[in-house]
Design a protein around this motif. Structure first.
Motif: not given
Length: 128
Positions: A36-37, A43, A45-46, A48, A113
């Motif tokens: 996660e940026s 929150t 950018e996620r 994966t 994270l």
């Protein structure tokens, strides 16, 4: 792949950014890695998957207009905290401080994270 300690993985991860050598990341990232940026708030950018994380971090490594400066690394078992400064421009105010909370298992990063001290948007290499 030979087993690496959390400290060895994080040291090599940081060296990839400092030395601008994306090849150092290649075998550090697990297939099911989640990153996660720091942006966009709240929150980030996620990202994966191994290849997606390698692509995201690789773009940051390759960006010659910015640079990371690791400030401190604290390792506790499979977990590590990296405190850093990110310089995104040439001006004296063109930088932010932040941390990455890292999770390493079996010598590979499974979670990263990112958090930073930014009130607004900071241009990252991956924004272009």
């Amino acid at each position: 792949m030979s087993f690496r300690s959390t400290a060895q993985v994080i040291d090599r991860f940081n060296r990839a950014f400092v030395d601008r050598d994306r090849a150092l990341l290649t075998d550090l990232v697990a297939e099911d890695c989640v990153m996660e940026s720091v942006q966009p708030a709240p929150t980030g950018e996620r990202v994966t998957g191994r290849q997606a994380c390698l692509d995201w971090w690789g773009a940051l490594v390759d960006d010659r207009t910015s640079r990371f400066e690791p400030q401190e690394v604290v390792v506790a078992g499979e977990r590590a905290t990296i405190r850093w400064n990110y310089h995104y421009g040439p001006g004296p105010s063109d930088w932010v401080s932040g941390v990455n909370l890292m999770h390493v298992r079996d010598g590979q990063i499974i979670e990263a994270l990112g958090y930073s001290k930014t009130a607004g948007e900071v241009p990252l290499a991956t924004d272009t």
